[in-house]
Motif scaffolding. Structure first.
Motif, PDB file in Angstrom:
ATOM      1  N   CYS A 105      43.103  97.165  30.446  1.00 29.82           N
ATOM      2  CA  CYS A 105      43.222  96.394  31.684  1.00 29.82           C
ATOM      3  C   CYS A 105      44.703  96.141  31.937  1.00 29.82           C
ATOM      4  O   CYS A 105      45.284  95.194  31.381  1.00 29.82           O
ATOM      5  CB  CYS A 105      42.459  95.077  31.587  1.00 29.82           C
ATOM      6  N   SER A 124      30.483  92.577  30.521  1.00 30.66           N
ATOM      7  CA  SER A 124      30.959  92.775  31.892  1.00 30.66           C
ATOM      8  C   SER A 124      32.382  93.334  31.959  1.00 30.66           C
ATOM      9  O   SER A 124      32.800  93.820  33.003  1.00 30.66           O
ATOM     10  CB  SER A 124      30.915  91.446  32.651  1.00 30.66           C
ATOM     11  N   THR A 126      34.922  91.366  31.713  1.00 24.71           N
ATOM     12  CA  THR A 126      35.706  90.281  32.294  1.00 24.71           C
ATOM     13  C   THR A 126      36.616  89.652  31.239  1.00 24.71           C
ATOM     14  O   THR A 126      36.180  89.364  30.123  1.00 24.71           O
ATOM     15  CB  THR A 126      34.792  89.201  32.890  1.00 24.71           C
ATOM     16  N   TYR A 128      39.139  86.408  30.825  1.00 27.63           N
ATOM     17  CA  TYR A 128      39.501  85.130  31.437  1.00 27.63           C
ATOM     18  C   TYR A 128      40.595  84.470  30.609  1.00 27.63           C
ATOM     19  O   TYR A 128      40.397  84.170  29.436  1.00 27.63           O
ATOM     20  CB  TYR A 128      38.272  84.222  31.534  1.00 27.63           C
ATOM     21  N   GLN A 135      41.633  85.420  35.988  1.00 25.16           N
ATOM     22  CA  GLN A 135      40.573  86.312  35.533  1.00 25.16           C
ATOM     23  C   GLN A 135      40.919  87.747  35.912  1.00 25.16           C
ATOM     24  O   GLN A 135      41.503  87.998  36.957  1.00 25.16           O
ATOM     25  CB  GLN A 135      39.250  85.910  36.189  1.00 25.16           C
ATOM     26  N   GLN A 137      39.505  92.063  35.549  1.00 26.99           N
ATOM     27  CA  GLN A 137      38.358  92.931  35.320  1.00 26.99           C
ATOM     28  C   GLN A 137      38.797  94.158  34.532  1.00 26.99           C
ATOM     29  O   GLN A 137      39.482  95.026  35.051  1.00 26.99           O
ATOM     30  CB  GLN A 137      37.713  93.364  36.638  1.00 26.99           C
ATOM     31  N   SER A 140      34.152  97.635  31.007  1.00 27.58           N
ATOM     32  CA  SER A 140      33.100  97.196  30.093  1.00 27.58           C
ATOM     33  C   SER A 140      32.682  98.380  29.233  1.00 27.58           C
ATOM     34  O   SER A 140      32.886  99.534  29.595  1.00 27.58           O
ATOM     35  CB  SER A 140      31.897  96.658  30.872  1.00 27.58           C
TER      36      SER A 140
END
Length: 161
Positions: A105, A124, A126, A128, A135, A137, A140
């Motif tokens: 990411c 997911s 995600t 955080y 946050q 993305q 996954s």
């Protein structure tokens, strides 16, 4: 599946020789490897790292030689997840094979700071950053890769089948 921990942050091109220096490769014992993890780039890492912590790095994390010792040392040190802009391909595969969750990411790798508390949801992708309230993305994991990680590695996964 989730991970929550304090961030240890590194830059670009962290290679396997600084993750676990070659002088310690006479052992394949995870606990022994963990004692010297990141030693050549961060002498205090082994004193600061706590079980569940998260490692964040920039581009090309895990480049260099293809040794499995590097992800083993990271996992055995207590790191629950590595987030990076990109991973070297062989490191990526070795990490999954030994059950170390890793997520690409670029936005998170840029924004997250050392010492932040971060939560990663592997279902997911995600990420955080609880410290900054941001946050991101990430990618996954497909269900079969999550199963490999839950089994603590590919060999355990296959043995359970």
């Amino acid at each position: 599946m989730k991970a929550v921990g304090t961030v240890h942050k590194y830059g670009d091109n962290v290679d396997t020789d600084v993750i676990i220096p070659a002088r310690y490769l006479n052992s394949s014992d995870p606990a022994e490897l963990a004692k010297n993890c990141m030693e050549d780039i961060d002498k205090e890492f082994v004193n600061r790292v706590k079980k569940g912590d998260i490692m964040v790095a920039r581009k090309n994390f895990g480049c260099g030689s293809s040794r499995e010792h590097a992800p083993i040392a990271i996992k055995a040190s207590g790191i629950s997840c590595v987030i990076a802009d990109t991973f070297a391909r062989i490191f990526y595969r070795n990490a999954i094979n030994i059950g170390l969750p890793i997520i690409e990411c670029p936005e998170a790798a840029e924004a997250i700071a050392a010492g932040d508390t971060v939560e990663v949801d592997f279902d997911s992708g995600t990420i955080y950053d609880k410290t900054q309230g941001t946050q991101f993305q990430g990618q996954s994991f497909p269900p079969f890769m999550q199963e490999i990680i839950k089994a603590e590695g590919l060999v355990n996964y296959i043995n359970r089948k």
